[in-house]
Structure formats: structure tokens, C-alpha cells
Design an enzyme around this catalytic site. Structure first.
Site, PDB file in Angstrom:
ATOM      1  N   LYS A  84      -0.694  15.988   1.523  1.00  0.00           N
ATOM      2  CA  LYS A  84       0.355  16.272   0.534  1.00  0.00           C
ATOM      3  C   LYS A  84       0.402  17.755   0.166  1.00  0.00           C
ATOM      4  O   LYS A  84      -0.542  18.508   0.374  1.00  0.00           O
ATOM      5  CB  LYS A  84       0.195  15.361  -0.689  1.00  0.00           C
ATOM      6  CG  LYS A  84       0.681  13.942  -0.369  1.00  0.00           C
ATOM      7  CD  LYS A  84       0.718  13.002  -1.543  1.00  0.00           C
ATOM      8  CE  LYS A  84       1.276  11.641  -1.071  1.00  0.00           C
ATOM      9  NZ  LYS A  84       1.135  10.584  -2.055  1.00  0.00           N
ATOM     10  N   ARG A 139      -5.054   5.910   1.186  1.00  0.00           N
ATOM     11  CA  ARG A 139      -3.906   5.812   2.103  1.00  0.00           C
ATOM     12  C   ARG A 139      -3.814   7.131   2.850  1.00  0.00           C
ATOM     13  O   ARG A 139      -3.586   8.171   2.248  1.00  0.00           O
ATOM     14  CB  ARG A 139      -2.643   5.541   1.278  1.00  0.00           C
ATOM     15  CG  ARG A 139      -1.378   5.398   2.109  1.00  0.00           C
ATOM     16  CD  ARG A 139      -0.184   5.165   1.184  1.00  0.00           C
ATOM     17  NE  ARG A 139       1.053   5.038   1.931  1.00  0.00           N
ATOM     18  CZ  ARG A 139       1.769   6.066   2.387  1.00  0.00           C
ATOM     19  NH1 ARG A 139       1.368   7.302   2.169  1.00  0.00           N
ATOM     20  NH2 ARG A 139       2.876   5.865   3.054  1.00  0.00           N
TER      21      ARG A 139
HETATM   22  N1  PMM Z   1       2.691   8.176  -0.935  1.00  0.00           N
HETATM   23  C1  PMM Z   1       3.746   8.118  -0.106  1.00  0.00           C
HETATM   24  C2  PMM Z   1       4.302   6.886   0.275  1.00  0.00           C
HETATM   25  N2  PMM Z   1       3.775   5.731  -0.180  1.00  0.00           N
HETATM   26  N3  PMM Z   1       2.186   4.599  -1.472  1.00  0.00           N
HETATM   27  C3  PMM Z   1       1.161   4.624  -2.318  1.00  0.00           C
HETATM   28  N4  PMM Z   1       0.654   3.470  -2.808  1.00  0.00           N
HETATM   29  N5  PMM Z   1       0.597   5.795  -2.732  1.00  0.00           N
HETATM   30  C4  PMM Z   1       1.043   7.004  -2.300  1.00  0.00           C
HETATM   31  O1  PMM Z   1       0.497   8.037  -2.720  1.00  0.00           O
HETATM   32  C5  PMM Z   1       2.164   7.008  -1.415  1.00  0.00           C
HETATM   33  C6  PMM Z   1       2.707   5.768  -1.020  1.00  0.00           C
HETATM   34  C7  PMM Z   1       4.348   9.386   0.387  1.00  0.00           C
HETATM   35  O2  PMM Z   1       3.563   9.945   1.348  1.00  0.00           O
HETATM   36  P1  PMM Z   1       4.014  10.044   2.907  1.00  0.00           P
HETATM   37  O3  PMM Z   1       5.466  10.508   2.873  1.00  0.00           O
HETATM   38  O4  PMM Z   1       3.090  11.048   3.444  1.00  0.00           O
HETATM   39  O5  PMM Z   1       3.853   8.693   3.482  1.00  0.00           O
END
Ligand code: PMM
Length: 286
Positions: A223, A262
Site C-alpha cells: 500500500k 491479506r
Molecule cells: N484492501 C484492499 C481490498 N480489500 N480487504 C480487506 N479485508 N482489507 C484490506 O485492507 C483490503 C481489502 C485494497 O487493496 P488491493 O487493491 O491491493 O487489493
């Protein structure tokens, strides 16, 4: 190790931090500009993540990047359901990353075993009533608004306390709607309605989040706030070069017995968790 109820047996018995591997089935998710946006490549990529140590594959069809526009429910279903159906047949544990009750419902019918809702039930008034139809784990993330507006929703008195309070309020709403408390895992939503700086007190305050009494899942992988921290000559570190920073956070979270992380790069975080777990075993023996 706190974990939500309703997990598949093979995950319920694990006593370490779990790795949730990210599979964004969106046209902009792969670095080659969408060439890989086909179900088969997504399936092969997921199998590789499992081979690398992913306990769960998190499948999302809607981008939640800052500024991202919403897609239709049909588009979201078209992207995620074929992939979920195939991976579920392979026996892979899938979570569906969606803010929509309809998508969650069809994903569960297709074999998803967890529901990951970045809106924590705030985006879709039908989400909690859908949840009462099953007892699968529900990841409730801290959320203040859609991706088009979240960068303007960063006013906090004390970001850590406010995130804890807002999560607690949303848990109360869910429980009043009939959702069992034990199946909820909380997520502070790193990068969602947070300035770059506001993510740090949250990561420093994991113990306060744990005081809410529910398992935690945290997603920091690649991030922006990590890229900004690693700025050199005025340039933030590129997204492709944030892996060591991601693993540093995984290591700290695993050492604090956070239930799940994650991540995009499964192998590095999975290795780090194994090391932490091995040291923890030694400490509990000694
Ligand atoms: N971050 C993203 C998408 N889904 N779900 C959860 N539970 N927690 C998160 O921090 C989260 C998520 C966005 O990140 P990406 O675009 O790198 O997938």
C-alpha cells in the site's frame, strides 16, 4: 490465537497467523495492463498462491483503489463467479471480497467460504440479512465511504480510538441484525479513509484493536503508505518494490497473534509467519 467461528476445519485447527492471498479479478489488477484478466490465468495464479502457502484466496471483482468508480453487479458477478466455481472445485478456501449482498450470496453458492466486506456492511443494506442465512466467517472492515470519496473522509480526533469506536458501533449494528458475534473478524482498513500518516498509529495500536475482543485481519500489502515511507530523492518507492516492507509488517502482526494478513506476495509473508510461529513454539516450551 483468536479466530472467527465458521471456518473450514483445516483452517480452524491452525494456530498461527493465516495468509490470505489477493486475487483481484479486475482489468487493471495485473501489471501488464489487463492481458491476464481471464478466468484461466486467474485460476492458475490462485493455484500458485496456494502452493506458495496461501490459506485463503481472496477474490474481488471490484477495485477499491482510491478514486475507483463502481461497476455494475452483473459485471462483478461475471468476473468473480467463474473463478470461484473452479477454485472451489479444487478444494481451495475462497473468500469473496465484495460490498454487495447479491455477490456474496452467489459467491457462497459457488463455493466461497468467507465473506470479506470492505464496507463492513455499510455499503449494502441487505448484507447483514444475507449473513443471517449462513454462519460463514465475516470480515468487517472499517469504512467511511466509497473509493471516489474516501480520501475526503479522513477527519479523526484520534485515529486509533475513532477506528475502534466505529468498528464497535458497526459490530453492534450487525449483532442487532442477527449476525453472530463469534463469526466476525475485524479489519482496521489500512489506506481506506486514512491519510498516509494515519495508518501508522493503527499499526502501532494493534493491541487496542484486539481489546475489542474479536479476531483481526489486516491488509497492508504494497500500500501507498509503505511506498511513501521508503521515499528516496523525492520519489515514493514503486509498488513493485514494497515487498520487504510488507513482510516487516506481517512479521510484527504474526508476533502479536493477529489472525490473518491479506497479501499479494504469499511466499514471503508465509515464510515470515513460519519463522515467527517456530519462535513462539520455542517460547511456549521454555
Ligand atoms: N484492501 C484492499 C481490498 N480489500 N480487504 C480487506 N479485508 N482489507 C484490506 O485492507 C483490503 C481489502 C485494497 O487493496 P488491493 O487493491 O491491493 O487489493
Amino acid at each position: 490465537m483468536q479466530k472467527p467461528s465458521g471456518l473450514p476445519e483445516e483452517l480452524a485447527k491452525l494456530d498461527r497467523t493465516l495468509v490470505m492471498g489477493v486475487l483481484n479479478v479486475t482489468p487493471d489488477s495485473f501489471s501488464d495492463g489487463g492481458k491476464f484478466n481471464s478466468a484461466q490465468i486467474a485460476i492458475d495464479y490462485s493455484r500458485q498462491m496456494v502452493d506458495d502457502g496461501a490459506d485463503i484466496v481472496d477474490i474481488g471483482g471490484e477495485s477499491t483503489k482510491p478514486g475507483a468508480q463502481r461497476i455494475s453487479v452483473e459485471q462483478e458477478l461475471d468476473r468473480v463467479i467463474p473463478v470461484i466455481t473452479q477454485l472451489a472445485k479444487d478444494g481451495i478456501v475462497i473468500s469473496v471480497d465484495t460490498m454487495r449482498a447479491q455477490v456474496a450470496k452467489e459467491a457462497v453458492q459457488a463455493g466461497a467460504k468467507l465473506i470479506n466486506d470492505v464496507s463492513g456492511g455499510k455499503a449494502d443494506p441487505d448484507m447483514f440479512s444475507f449473513l443471517t442465512t449462513n454462519s460463514l466467517p465475516y470480515i468487517m472492515m472499517h469504512w467511511r465511504g466509497f473509493s471516489t470519496e474516501m480520501m475526503h473522509l479522513t477527519d479523526y480526533e484520534d485515529v486509533l480510538l475513532d477506528v475502534c469506536d466505529e468498528l464497535q458501533n458497526q459490530v453492534n449494528v450487525a449483532v442487532s441484525a442477527g449476525v453472530e458475534l463469534s463469526r466476525i473478524a475485524l479489519d482496521p482498513g489500512i489506506g481506506f479513509a486514512k491519510t498516509v500518516e494515519q495508518n501508522w498509529p493503527i499499526l502501532a495500536g494493534v493491541a487496542d484493536l484486539q481489546d475489542l475482543g474479536l479476531p483481526l485481519l489486516i491488509g497492508v500489502s504494497r500500500k501507498k503508505f509503505l511506498g511513501e515511507l521508503l521515499t528516496k530523492n523525492g520519489e515514493a518507492r514503486d509498488v513493485s518494490q514494497r515487498e520487504a516492507a510488507t513482510v516487516a509488517v506481517t512479521t510484527l502482526l504474526a508476533a502479536q497473534s493477529v489472525w490473518a494478513v491479506r497479501v499479494h506476495d504469499v511466499k514471503s509473508s508465509s515464510d515470515a509467519i513460519k519463522v515467527v510461529h517456530r519462535i513462539q513454539q520455542e517460547q511456549s516450551n521454555g
